[in-house]
Structures are given as structure tokens and as C-alpha cells.
Design an enzyme around this catalytic site. Structure first.
Site, PDB file in Angstrom:
ATOM      1  CG  ASP A  89      -2.207   0.883   0.937  1.00  0.00           C
ATOM      2  OD1 ASP A  89      -2.683   1.492  -0.237  1.00  0.00           O
ATOM      3  OD2 ASP A  89      -2.709   1.254   1.844  1.00  0.00           O
ATOM      4  CG  HIS A 106      -3.578  -0.451   9.424  1.00  0.00           C
ATOM      5  ND1 HIS A 106      -4.826   0.397   9.291  1.00  0.00           N
ATOM      6  CD2 HIS A 106      -2.687  -0.281   8.445  1.00  0.00           C
ATOM      7  CE1 HIS A 106      -4.260   1.135   8.187  1.00  0.00           C
ATOM      8  NE2 HIS A 106      -3.292   0.820   7.806  1.00  0.00           N
ATOM      9  NE  ARG A 131      -2.166  11.505   6.830  1.00  0.00           N
ATOM     10  CZ  ARG A 131      -2.876  11.141   5.516  1.00  0.00           C
ATOM     11  NH1 ARG A 131      -3.921  11.840   4.920  1.00  0.00           N
ATOM     12  NH2 ARG A 131      -2.530  10.057   4.958  1.00  0.00           N
ATOM     13  CG  ASP A 179      -3.837   6.910   7.131  1.00  0.00           C
ATOM     14  OD1 ASP A 179      -3.904   7.523   6.432  1.00  0.00           O
ATOM     15  OD2 ASP A 179      -4.108   5.681   7.010  1.00  0.00           O
ATOM     16  CD  GLU A 185      -7.338   9.764   6.411  1.00  0.00           C
ATOM     17  OE1 GLU A 185      -7.741   9.604   5.298  1.00  0.00           O
ATOM     18  OE2 GLU A 185      -7.353   8.897   7.382  1.00  0.00           O
ATOM     19  CG  ASP A 221      -5.968   7.940  -0.535  1.00  0.00           C
ATOM     20  OD1 ASP A 221      -5.298   6.876  -1.211  1.00  0.00           O
ATOM     21  OD2 ASP A 221      -6.306   7.974   0.615  1.00  0.00           O
ATOM     22  CG  HIS A 260     -14.582   6.069  -1.278  1.00  0.00           C
ATOM     23  ND1 HIS A 260     -14.927   6.487   0.052  1.00  0.00           N
ATOM     24  CD2 HIS A 260     -13.273   5.678  -0.889  1.00  0.00           C
ATOM     25  CE1 HIS A 260     -14.034   6.623   0.883  1.00  0.00           C
ATOM     26  NE2 HIS A 260     -12.841   6.476   0.270  1.00  0.00           N
ATOM     27  CD  GLN A 261     -10.813   8.464  -1.827  1.00  0.00           C
ATOM     28  OE1 GLN A 261      -9.670   7.997  -2.521  1.00  0.00           O
ATOM     29  NE2 GLN A 261     -10.372   9.074  -0.466  1.00  0.00           N
ATOM     30  NE  ARG A 269      -5.319   3.460  -3.205  1.00  0.00           N
ATOM     31  CZ  ARG A 269      -4.813   3.065  -2.228  1.00  0.00           C
ATOM     32  NH1 ARG A 269      -5.043   3.660  -1.085  1.00  0.00           N
ATOM     33  NH2 ARG A 269      -4.151   2.059  -2.122  1.00  0.00           N
TER      34      ARG A 269
END
Length: 489
Positions: free
Chosen positions: A50, A88, A196, A198, A239, A297, A345-346, A400
Site C-alpha cells: 500500500d 493497523h 497525521r 491515518d 485523518e 488518494d 467514494h473518490q 490510485r
């Protein structure tokens, strides 16, 4: 610490020249007066996926990127913001690997959320899962323990693989609090100024809820971690992608928040040549925000814009973006789609390409961003007016990547020669230096196809005027001699 009311850069550690040392050189050579607000370095830590957001640890820097000394060198001249994926950690982390070897006998076992922490018999109930805001088809993954051969199932909110690479942490566990404290102390030693948080909205898992921003438990955790950060003089930026009312609750709680509403609202303003929705929004928003148009993103739509947009009108904007080469991230859970099925969503694409690679429209967008109250962040692709990287999407299969192009030094030099980039840099310098931005913000009456925003501080005054019918941007301001200057950007 006191955050600087100036423009920040967002970049991956390897996206500007390949590593942290080169990033530092580029910042000094080209942008020393541009990013006075600081630099958000997207995860530079060892990670298993990721693009850095599945970290193994926060105690080390990925060797390909450099060292903590390289980070500290950047921090000598720019306040550094880093991410902490507070929800996570990587499956390949030392902590989870020890759990995979020893199971419940591992000293790290309590870091993770085995299903018996939620369901007494350890068996997931579909009726509970149906209420959750899901980021993958099922929010858990099953692993086999090496020493016993037994299977253990743990909570995994994120991840495209099965089992997931990203293993959720149990924020109720004292072990997790000890681990987070160790990470924060290390940040402080290495001169990190802002962290941040996340995916912080997902940290509370509670049956019968969406398992997203669960109140009041989320505030109990945030209050704990804020006390930790304050003790180390580190500023926090939670965030949270959610209904705007959730963001406003965070603001009421005293936290900085992200203005995830602005990116879509600016698109709407430019595409429909109307300031109505923008003005409506600006009249009712917290000022303690980080503003952005683009990031790693996409442009947030659902759930961030819920109750702020007409889904039919939103579909028209989305369709225009897709025609211009964008792709979409969709909401998975039927329960969280709009009544008419709208599920975006985005919107994925560079902001420059979303605006059809139109220089004037792009400057309009940035001018609005910089005049809206908050600390402005500019993503590195947006800084260089980058276009959609379709080749990278096809190569990686990751949608992305369309807005994650890595720029070589040669490409940076070429981008800096673009007229639109020079115009943007001029705009950033004005936003950084003009004193009125520390004063009072004013929304000026204007026609529907115009935007007029102003700032006043003592004897300093500046006013942004945009003609949306022609995408013309002008700034009037009083100079050091009290003379009115009319500047077309």
C-alpha cells in the site's frame, strides 16, 4: 508547537528525485521560499504494501529512501509531518510475525484483535458485520499459527489481499499504548513536528455500530493520544473520511481537521461556473483546517459530501472527470450508498487533469484554496501540474497510481519551465508572505459566476476576484507603501 500559517508540500519520500537526500536538495534548490509551512512526507518507513501504508515499524526509515539523519536534515529547515497508521500495522512486522509463530503465547498477542474480543465464541455474526462500514468484503483474516497448527482470526479493516497485509491494533490494549508511546518518543527525538493519525476513525470496534468513529470511545482514545503528543510538543492531525458533521465534531473537540469538502466543491464551482455551493460552504465551516485539493488518494465524494450534494448533479461532475481520464473508487457496502445507488467514494486523477489540463482553471482552483481559511497543502503532482499517469495504472493494476507519478530530476526541471507552474509558485509566495492572511477572512458579495474573497489584518488588505465565465484570477492588495496593487495571476 505553533503551526505555521503557510503552504506545505505533500510528497512520497521517493517521488521527487528518488530518495530523501535528493528531496532535501530539490527543496533547497527550488522551493526554499515555497514550502515554508513544512513538508508532509508520506510513509518513509519499512512497509510491506500500500505504498508505505502497511508499515512494519516506525522506528526505522526504509533503506531505499535513506535514514533518520536524512529526515532530520530536512527537518532543520522544514517542519516535517509524518503519518502514523494508528489503526493497523503490517502482517510482516516483527510483532505480528512473532504472533504467527507462537499464537496466544506471543508477548505481542494482545496487540491484535482476535475475534473472541468481539464475539465471545470467536465466531463472526453476519448481522453485526452488515452494520459496519466495510473497506473490504470481510473485516477479518485467518492465519495458521506455526507452533500449534491452530488457526487464529484477527481483525483487518483494510487490505486487498487475502489474508490482509494490514493487521488492526487493539487500542484498548496497554501493549498498544506502550507501542504507540515508543513510536511518538522516536518521532520527537528525530524532530518530527506534526503527526497525521491515518485511519483513526476505524480504531474502535464495537458490535451493533458501523465500527467507524464510534462515540464516545473515539474521543477517549483521541484524548489519550493528544496528551501523549502534547507532552512531546507534537501537533496532531486526525485523518477521517466521513460525513462532514463528524469532522466538525473533531473540530469542536479542539483538533485540526482536513478540509475534505473543498476539493469537490472547487471542482463543482469551476465546472458549473457558479459560486453558490462554495459560498454556502464557506459560510459554515471550522477555520482550524488543513486545506487540500489533491493527495495520494482521490477527490473525496462519499461519505464526505453526503447531504452537501445533489447526487444527480454529482453524477454529472463524476462523468466529466471520467471523460477526462479519471477512474473511480466505489463504496462497497450497500447500506452506505445513496438511496439512488450513487456509490462514488473518490474520484482518481491529478487535479490538473480533472480540470482538463486547463492552466487558467487550475490557477482558479489553487487561488480559491489559498484564500480559504486554513493551512494549505499542495501535493507534489499538483505542484508540478502533473497529468494522469495511465501507464503506471496499467503497469501496477492500482487505480490510485494515476496520481502518484515519480518525478526524475529532469522531469522536475521540465515541469518548472511550465507557465502554469510558475504562476502557481507566484501564488504560493503571495500566500506565504502577505500578512493579511493572519487576520480576518471575508466573503464578499458577488455575482453567481464570480468568486470574491478577502483578508484584512491591520493596514494590510488583499482581495481575490475570479470571473468563472473566463477563469480569470486577479488579486488586489495594499503594498508596503499603502498603494493598491492590481495583479492578474
Amino acid at each position: 508547537m505553533t503551526l505555521k500559517n503557510q503552504v506545505q508540500l505533500i510528497t512520497y519520500p521517493d517521488s521527487i528525485g528518488g530518495n530523501l537526500k535528493t528531496l532535501n536538495n530539490v527543496l533547497h534548490n527550488h522551493f526554499s521560499d515555497i514550502f515554508k509551512g513544512g513538508v508532509h512526507i508520506l510513509p518513509p518507513f519499512p512497509s510491506s504494501g500500500d505504498r508505505g501504508f502497511a508499515p512494519l515499524t516506525y522506528l526505522e526509515i526504509e533503506k531505499e529512501f535513506g535514514t533518520w539523519e536524512d529526515m532530520k536534515a530536512i527537518g532543520e529547515n522544514f517542519d516535517i509531518l509524518v503519518d502514523l497508521m494508528v489503526n493497523h500495522i503490517s502482517m510482516r512486522s516483527h510483532y505480528f510475525q512473532d504472533f504467527l509463530e507462537k499464537g496466544r503465547a506471543s508477548e505481542y498477542a494482545d496487540l491484535f484483535i482476535t475475534l473472541d474480543k468481539l464475539w465471545e465464541d470467536g465466531q463472526p455474526k453476519q448481522e453485526d458485520i452488515n452494520k459496519m462500514f466495510l473497506r473490504r468484503k470481510k473485516p477479518y483474516s485467518t492465519f495458521q499459527i506455526e507452533e500449534t497448527g491452530e488457526e487464529e482470526t484477527v481483525w483487518t479493516t483494510f487490505g486487498k489481499t487475502e489474508p490482509s497485509e494490514q493487521i488492526d491494533l487493539d487500542v484498548h490494549s496497554e501493549k498498544v499504548k506502550e507501542l504507540l508511546t515508543e513510536f511518538f518518543v522516536n518521532f520527537s527525538k528525530n524532530n518530527i513536528k506534526i503527526v497525521r493519525l491515518d485511519a483513526v476513525g476505524y480504531v474502535i470496534k464495537k458490535l451493533g455500530t458501523s465500527c467507524f468513529f464510534v462515540e464516545p470511545e473515539i474521543y477517549q482514545f483521541l484524548d489519550w493520544i493528544k496528551e501523549l503528543a502534547d507532552s512531546l510538543d507534537i501537533e496532531l492531525l486526525p485523518e477521517v473520511h466521513s460525513h462532514y458533521s463528524t469532522q466538525y465534531k473533531l473540530a469542536d473537540h479542539g483538533f485540526w481537521i482536513y478540509d475534505f469538502i473543498l476539493p469537490y466543491t472547487v471542482l463543482d464551482t469551476i465546472m458549473n461556473k457558479s459560486s453558490d455551493n462554495l459560498y454556502r460552504y464557506l459560510n459554515d465551516r471550522p477555520e482550524k483546517q488543513f486545506t487540500m485539493l489533491d493527495c495520494h488518494d482521490g477527490v473525496p465524494v462519499k461519505p464526505d459530501m453526503d447531504d452537501l450534494i445533489d447526487t444527480k448533479e454529482a453524477r454529472e461532475i463524476v462523468d466529466i472527470c471520467v471523460e477526462r481520464g479519471s477512474s473511480l473508487s466505489l463504496v462497497l457496502s450497500d447500506e452506505h450508498k445513496s438511496e439512488d445507488g450513487f456509490d462514488v467514494h473518490q474520484i482518481r486523477g491529478t487535479y490538473y487533469s480533472l480540470l482538463n489540463n486547463d492552466d487558467d482553471a487550475y490557477i482558479v482552483a489553487r487561488a480559491i484554496q489559498f484564500f480559504v481559511p486554513g493551512i494549505p497543502q499542495v501535493y507534489y503532482v499538483g505542484l508540478l501540474a502533473g497529468e494522469n499517469d495511465v501507464e503506471s495504472v496499467e503497469k501496477t493494476g492500482e487505480g490510485r497510481e494515476i496520481n502518484r507519478h515519480n518525478f526524475s530530476l529532469e522531469e522536475i526541471d521540465q515541469s518548472l519551465e511550465k507557465e502554469v507552474v510558475q504562476r502557481l509558485l507566484e501564488l504560493i509566495r503571495f500566500r506565504n508572505e502577505y500578512p493579511a492572511f493572519n487576520g480576518e477572512f471575508k466573503i464578499k458579495p458577488s455575482e453567481k459566476n464570480e468568486v470574491c474573497l478577502a483578508w484584512e489584518y491591520g493596514d494590510k488588505y488583499c482581495e481575490l476576484f475570479i470571473d468563472l465565465s473566463t477563469n480569470t484570477t486577479t488579486i488586489d492588495y495594499l503594498n508596503e507603501f499603502g498603494q493598491l496593487v492590481h495583479d492578474t495571476i
